[in-house]
Design a protein around this motif. Structure first.
Motif, PDB file in Angstrom:
ATOM      1  N   THR A 110       0.752  -1.361  -0.042  1.00 14.81           N
ATOM      2  CA  THR A 110      -0.084   0.018  -0.128  1.00 14.81           C
ATOM      3  C   THR A 110       0.943   1.463  -0.018  1.00 14.81           C
ATOM      4  OG1 THR A 110      -0.238   0.034   2.424  1.00 14.81           O
ATOM      5  CG2 THR A 110      -2.047  -1.197   1.326  1.00 14.81           C
ATOM      6  N   GLY A 111       2.076   0.937   0.387  1.00 17.16           N
ATOM      7  CA  GLY A 111       3.031   2.224   0.440  1.00 17.16           C
ATOM      8  C   GLY A 111       2.672   3.150   1.527  1.00 17.16           C
ATOM      9  N   ALA A 112       2.067   2.671   2.481  1.00 16.62           N
ATOM     10  CA  ALA A 112       1.776   3.378   3.755  1.00 16.62           C
ATOM     11  C   ALA A 112       3.073   3.616   4.612  1.00 16.62           C
ATOM     12  CB  ALA A 112       0.949   2.680   4.691  1.00 16.62           C
ATOM     13  N   SER A 113       3.158   5.155   5.043  1.00 21.66           N
ATOM     14  CA  SER A 113       4.479   5.271   5.701  1.00 21.66           C
ATOM     15  C   SER A 113       3.942   6.320   6.902  1.00 21.66           C
ATOM     16  CB  SER A 113       5.097   6.380   4.821  1.00 21.66           C
ATOM     17  OG  SER A 113       4.436   7.643   4.415  1.00 21.66           O
ATOM     18  N   SER A 114       2.973   6.582   7.366  1.00 19.65           N
ATOM     19  CA  SER A 114       2.623   7.281   8.394  1.00 19.65           C
ATOM     20  C   SER A 114       1.294   6.756   9.160  1.00 19.65           C
ATOM     21  CB  SER A 114       2.597   8.772   8.356  1.00 19.65           C
ATOM     22  OG  SER A 114       1.684   9.143   7.437  1.00 19.65           O
ATOM     23  N   LYS A 115       0.858   7.276  10.370  1.00 23.75           N
ATOM     24  CA  LYS A 115      -0.316   6.991  10.826  1.00 23.75           C
ATOM     25  C   LYS A 115      -1.197   7.699   9.956  1.00 23.75           C
ATOM     26  CE  LYS A 115       1.133   5.949  15.561  1.00 23.75           C
ATOM     27  NZ  LYS A 115       0.649   5.989  16.795  1.00 23.75           N
ATOM     28  N   ALA A 116      -1.223   8.533   9.241  1.00 25.74           N
ATOM     29  CA  ALA A 116      -2.432   9.006   8.395  1.00 25.74           C
ATOM     30  C   ALA A 116      -2.820   7.945   7.320  1.00 25.74           C
ATOM     31  CB  ALA A 116      -1.745  10.227   7.699  1.00 25.74           C
ATOM     32  N   ASP A 117      -1.810   7.029   6.917  1.00 29.02           N
ATOM     33  CA  ASP A 117      -2.293   6.031   6.157  1.00 29.02           C
ATOM     34  C   ASP A 117      -2.888   4.907   6.766  1.00 29.02           C
ATOM     35  OD1 ASP A 117      -0.994   7.478   3.984  1.00 29.02           O
ATOM     36  OD2 ASP A 117       0.826   6.909   4.576  1.00 29.02           O
ATOM     37  N   MET A 118      -3.013   4.918   8.131  1.00 31.05           N
ATOM     38  CA  MET A 118      -3.493   3.594   8.825  1.00 31.05           C
ATOM     39  C   MET A 118      -5.003   3.108   8.283  1.00 31.05           C
ATOM     40  SD  MET A 118      -3.618   3.212  12.865  1.00 31.05           S
ATOM     41  CE  MET A 118      -4.030   1.933  13.679  1.00 31.05           C
ATOM     42  N   GLY A 119      -5.784   3.985   7.813  1.00 29.72           N
ATOM     43  CA  GLY A 119      -7.188   3.640   7.657  1.00 29.72           C
ATOM     44  C   GLY A 119      -7.121   2.745   6.233  1.00 29.72           C
ATOM     45  N   LYS A 120      -6.303   3.163   5.322  1.00 26.75           N
ATOM     46  CA  LYS A 120      -5.912   2.504   4.114  1.00 26.75           C
ATOM     47  C   LYS A 120      -5.266   1.139   4.136  1.00 26.75           C
ATOM     48  CE  LYS A 120      -2.533   4.244   1.304  1.00 26.75           C
ATOM     49  NZ  LYS A 120      -1.742   4.689   0.481  1.00 26.75           N
ATOM     50  N   LEU A 121      -4.153   1.345   5.144  1.00 32.00           N
ATOM     51  CA  LEU A 121      -3.424  -0.132   5.399  1.00 32.00           C
ATOM     52  C   LEU A 121      -4.379  -1.120   6.160  1.00 32.00           C
ATOM     53  CD1 LEU A 121      -1.049  -1.386   5.720  1.00 32.00           C
ATOM     54  CD2 LEU A 121      -0.447  -0.440   7.934  1.00 32.00           C
ATOM     55  N   MET A 122      -5.059  -0.347   7.070  1.00 30.50           N
ATOM     56  CA  MET A 122      -6.078  -1.587   7.915  1.00 30.50           C
ATOM     57  C   MET A 122      -7.160  -2.210   6.871  1.00 30.50           C
ATOM     58  SD  MET A 122      -4.937  -1.836  11.044  1.00 30.50           S
ATOM     59  CE  MET A 122      -6.407  -2.820  11.861  1.00 30.50           C
ATOM     60  N   GLY A 123      -7.682  -1.182   5.852  1.00 35.32           N
ATOM     61  CA  GLY A 123      -8.563  -1.762   5.019  1.00 35.32           C
ATOM     62  C   GLY A 123      -8.046  -2.767   4.036  1.00 35.32           C
ATOM     63  N   ALA A 124      -6.762  -2.625   3.667  1.00 30.00           N
ATOM     64  CA  ALA A 124      -6.166  -3.862   2.900  1.00 30.00           C
ATOM     65  C   ALA A 124      -5.482  -5.071   3.858  1.00 30.00           C
ATOM     66  CB  ALA A 124      -4.980  -3.226   2.184  1.00 30.00           C
ATOM     67  N   LEU A 125      -5.655  -4.680   4.929  1.00 32.54           N
ATOM     68  CA  LEU A 125      -4.966  -5.840   5.955  1.00 32.54           C
ATOM     69  C   LEU A 125      -5.901  -6.760   6.472  1.00 32.54           C
ATOM     70  CD1 LEU A 125      -2.309  -6.869   7.354  1.00 32.54           C
ATOM     71  CD2 LEU A 125      -2.846  -5.292   9.159  1.00 32.54           C
ATOM     72  N   MET A 126      -7.086  -6.139   6.947  1.00 30.75           N
ATOM     73  CA  MET A 126      -7.930  -6.996   7.602  1.00 30.75           C
ATOM     74  C   MET A 126      -8.684  -8.181   6.696  1.00 30.75           C
ATOM     75  SD  MET A 126      -7.754  -6.148  10.725  1.00 30.75           S
ATOM     76  CE  MET A 126      -9.017  -6.960  11.461  1.00 30.75           C
ATOM     77  N   PRO A 127      -8.820  -7.991   5.646  1.00 29.36           N
ATOM     78  CA  PRO A 127      -9.337  -9.434   4.696  1.00 29.36           C
ATOM     79  C   PRO A 127      -8.389 -10.223   4.780  1.00 29.36           C
ATOM     80  CG  PRO A 127      -9.903  -7.384   3.523  1.00 29.36           C
ATOM     81  CD  PRO A 127      -9.188  -6.725   4.686  1.00 29.36           C
ATOM     82  N   LYS A 128      -7.119 -10.029   4.864  1.00 30.19           N
ATOM     83  CA  LYS A 128      -6.012 -11.114   4.788  1.00 30.19           C
ATOM     84  C   LYS A 128      -6.046 -11.839   6.321  1.00 30.19           C
ATOM     85  CE  LYS A 128      -2.904  -8.591   1.894  1.00 30.19           C
ATOM     86  NZ  LYS A 128      -1.496  -8.089   1.652  1.00 30.19           N
ATOM     87  N   VAL A 129      -6.318 -11.275   7.295  1.00 28.02           N
ATOM     88  CA  VAL A 129      -6.259 -12.037   8.469  1.00 28.02           C
ATOM     89  C   VAL A 129      -7.528 -12.119   9.082  1.00 28.02           C
ATOM     90  CG1 VAL A 129      -3.934 -10.816   9.153  1.00 28.02           C
ATOM     91  CG2 VAL A 129      -5.917  -9.890   9.989  1.00 28.02           C
ATOM     92  N   LYS A 130      -8.961 -11.990   8.339  1.00 29.19           N
ATOM     93  CA  LYS A 130      -9.935 -12.063   8.884  1.00 29.19           C
ATOM     94  C   LYS A 130     -10.090 -13.509   9.459  1.00 29.19           C
ATOM     95  CE  LYS A 130     -14.902 -11.680   7.313  1.00 29.19           C
ATOM     96  NZ  LYS A 130     -15.526 -11.399   6.210  1.00 29.19           N
ATOM     97  N   GLY A 131     -10.702 -13.517  10.645  1.00 28.78           N
ATOM     98  CA  GLY A 131     -11.088 -14.647  11.750  1.00 28.78           C
ATOM     99  C   GLY A 131      -9.820 -15.575  11.717  1.00 28.78           C
TER     100      GLY A 131
END
Length: 147
Positions: A110-131
């Motif tokens: 995602t290219g996330a680099s700061s806490k400002a990008d956290m929403g974008k990062l969590m949106g991409a991350l949570m489906p990968k670890v769901k359940g």
């Protein structure tokens, strides 16, 4: 066999074995599944049942913390037993190291680099670890990685 079918079969086994505690825990989960089916007016898919199971475990873990704080070890013990029963239906949980590896990979994607990008990062991350991982733990690891 789908998760809903497995819950039904295990409930029957608990009835035959007269395991009242296990039967009660499975019935509570099945009631949540059934309520969701009624609300959606269709049978649930396995991933939807997994969401319900995860939610049930999360609710019990939150209650477990409260009971432990209040010194109600008797109730905490029962809740922990319910968590153990429900967790049998969830996929194998990821270790902290595995979660860190997935977070690192997703940060690079995602290219996330700061806490400002956290929403974008969590949106991409949570489906990968769901359940397979606790959301609080994932959130803590993400915050550590973004610092």
């Amino acid at each position: 066999m789908s998760l809903a079918e497995r819950l039904n079969e295990d409930m029957k086994q608990a009835m035959k074995a007269q395991d009242k505690f296990r039967l009660s825990a499975i019935r509570m989960v099945r009631a949540s599944v059934k309520n969701q089916e009624i609300e959606l007016r269709r049978p649930l898919e396995d991933n939807e049942v997994l969401d319900i199971l995860s939610r049930e475990v999360k609710q019990r873990k939150d209650s477990l913390q409260e009971f432990t704080k209040a010194g109600r070890d008797d109730l905490a013990k029962d809740l922990q037993a319910e968590i153990d029963i429900i967790a049998q239906y969830l996929p194998q949980q990821l270790t902290e190291e595995e979660i860190k590896a997935i977070v690192t990979q997703t940060i690079q994607e995602t290219g996330a680099s700061s806490k400002a990008d956290m929403g974008k990062l969590m949106g991409a991350l949570m489906p990968k670890v769901k359940g397979r991982a606790d959301g609080k733990l994932v959130n803590q690891i993400v915050q550590q990685q973004l610092q």
